[in-house]
Design an enzyme around this catalytic site. Structure first.
Site, mmCIF file in Angstrom:
data_model
loop_
_atom_site.group_PDB
_atom_site.id
_atom_site.type_symbol
_atom_site.label_atom_id
_atom_site.label_comp_id
_atom_site.label_asym_id
_atom_site.label_seq_id
_atom_site.Cartn_x
_atom_site.Cartn_y
_atom_site.Cartn_z
ATOM 1 N N ASN A 166 0.453 -1.310 -0.093
ATOM 2 C CA ASN A 166 -0.001 -0.095 -0.458
ATOM 3 C C ASN A 166 0.257 0.874 0.369
ATOM 4 O OD1 ASN A 166 -2.056 2.094 0.575
ATOM 5 N ND2 ASN A 166 -2.456 1.380 2.556
ATOM 6 N N TRP A 167 0.975 1.914 -1.062
ATOM 7 C CA TRP A 167 2.088 2.742 -0.925
ATOM 8 C C TRP A 167 1.357 4.270 -0.686
ATOM 9 C CZ3 TRP A 167 4.558 3.049 -6.950
ATOM 10 C CH2 TRP A 167 4.829 1.830 -7.134
ATOM 11 N N LYS A 168 -0.276 4.336 -0.256
ATOM 12 C CA LYS A 168 -0.506 5.349 0.171
ATOM 13 C C LYS A 168 -0.472 6.449 -0.519
ATOM 14 C CE LYS A 168 0.404 2.955 4.504
ATOM 15 N NZ LYS A 168 0.165 3.286 6.100
ATOM 16 N N HIS A 215 -9.148 1.015 5.336
ATOM 17 C CA HIS A 215 -8.075 1.350 5.839
ATOM 18 C C HIS A 215 -8.794 1.989 6.656
ATOM 19 C CE1 HIS A 215 -3.954 2.333 6.465
ATOM 20 N NE2 HIS A 215 -3.693 1.330 6.031
ATOM 21 N N GLU A 224 -6.392 4.244 7.927
ATOM 22 C CA GLU A 224 -6.383 5.835 7.982
ATOM 23 C C GLU A 224 -7.773 6.388 6.938
ATOM 24 O OE1 GLU A 224 -2.891 5.429 5.428
ATOM 25 O OE2 GLU A 224 -1.869 4.992 7.359
ATOM 26 N N GLU A 231 -5.580 -5.758 10.409
ATOM 27 C CA GLU A 231 -4.267 -4.299 10.994
ATOM 28 C C GLU A 231 -4.305 -3.107 12.462
ATOM 29 O OE1 GLU A 231 -2.599 -3.074 7.411
ATOM 30 O OE2 GLU A 231 -4.346 -2.020 7.481
ATOM 31 N N GLY A 284 2.711 1.580 10.984
ATOM 32 C CA GLY A 284 3.230 3.143 10.651
ATOM 33 C C GLY A 284 4.086 3.415 12.048
ATOM 34 N N SER A 293 3.686 -2.587 10.090
ATOM 35 C CA SER A 293 5.039 -2.476 10.304
ATOM 36 C C SER A 293 5.775 -3.790 10.668
ATOM 37 C CB SER A 293 5.664 -2.032 11.612
ATOM 38 O OG SER A 293 4.457 -0.208 12.115
ATOM 39 N N GLY A 352 2.881 -1.176 4.408
ATOM 40 C CA GLY A 352 2.614 0.156 4.420
ATOM 41 C C GLY A 352 4.265 0.763 3.819
ATOM 42 N N GLY A 353 4.903 1.612 5.118
ATOM 43 C CA GLY A 353 6.139 1.993 4.791
ATOM 44 C C GLY A 353 7.030 0.593 4.361
#
Ligand code: PEP
Length: 250
Positions: A9-11, A95, A97, A167, A173, A213, A234-235
């Site tokens: 997920n590049w966000k 998600h 976010e 998640e 993150g 993470s 993610g990251g």
């Protein structure tokens, strides 16, 4: 046998040029004998170009969100049909976010899941508890509500095309990962919830990804748990090396 599924997920990262570079590095670095199915989810603005680069590869394309209406006066939104037209097979929905920053509620997420399925997109349906909910011992209650409401009105046939990503919000993150045991406990609970609603064969075969993470140095232990069938990353998916490391560990 469930095939591991690793999604990046590049966000809201990567402009067009950066997206092309990252996806090219992933394509070039991907080994031939990975067990995992791989999905990249770039921002909307890069989907079409990334799709062109993914032609003749095994990597699948996903989007990070969509709206449930087919078209019309919904400024700033994109529909399932639009995502299909640029090559998406998957879409991340619910998600944390989206839930926390953009106030998306279970009911809206349920509508999005249904609209995605109607158009042949596979939802990666995200659920997970906040830190204070875990600390109050409410994790299973929260997850249970999210599954119940998110999957309301979904048929067994449709469930075969849904992926759930567990998640824990406190792990996203933050560098804090759930221990493999903590994650496995919730994953097996989710599978039981699904088994109560759908035939056993559906519950046994659907994919539950872990997200929060995930990195190359913790992915193999997480993914070796019985009910952890992959990762939503993610990251660590923003650098080809670390994303490839996670894929190789699956
Ligand atoms: C995510 O946003 O889905 C996620 C898991 O992020 P990170 O890997 O950075 O925790």
């Amino acid at each position: 046998m469930r095939q591991p599924l690793v999604a990046g997920n590049w966000k809201m990262n990567m402009n067009l040029h950066q997206s092309q570079k990252l996806v090219s590095e992933i394509i070039n670095g991907l080994g031939k004998d990975n067990k995992a199915e791989v999905i990249v989810c770039p921002p909307f603005t890069s989907l079409s170009e990334v799709n062109s680069l993914l032609k003749r590869t095994q990597i699948k394309l996903g989007a990070q969100n969509m709206y449930y209406e087919e078209n019309g006066a919904f400024t700033g939104e994109v529909s399932a049909d639009m995502l299909k037209s640029v090559g998406c097979e998957y879409v991340i929905l619910g998600h944390s976010e989206r839930r926390v920053i953009f106030n998306e509620l279970d009911d809206l997420i349920n509508k999005k899941i249904k609209a995605a399925l109607v158009k042949g997109l596979k939802p990666i349906f995200c659920i997970g508890e906040l830190l204070e909910q875990r600390e109050k011992g409410e994790t299973m209650q929260v997850v249970s509500r999210q599954v119940e409401k998110g999957l309301e009105g979904i048929s067994a046939e449709q469930m075969k095309n849904i992926i759930i990503a567990y998640e824990p919000v406190w792990a996203i993150g933050t560098g804090k990962t759930a221990t493999p045991q903590q994650a496995q406990e919730v994953h097996s609970f989710i599978r039981e919830l699904v088994a109560k609603k759908f035939p056993t064969s559906v519950a046994e075969n659907f994919i539950i990804q872990y997200g929060g993470s995930v990195k190359p140095d913790n992915s193999s232990e997480l993914l070796s748990q019985k009910d952890i069938d992959g990762a939503l990353v993610g990251g660590a998916c923003l650098k080809a090396d670390s994303f490839l490391g996670i894929i190789a560990s699956a």
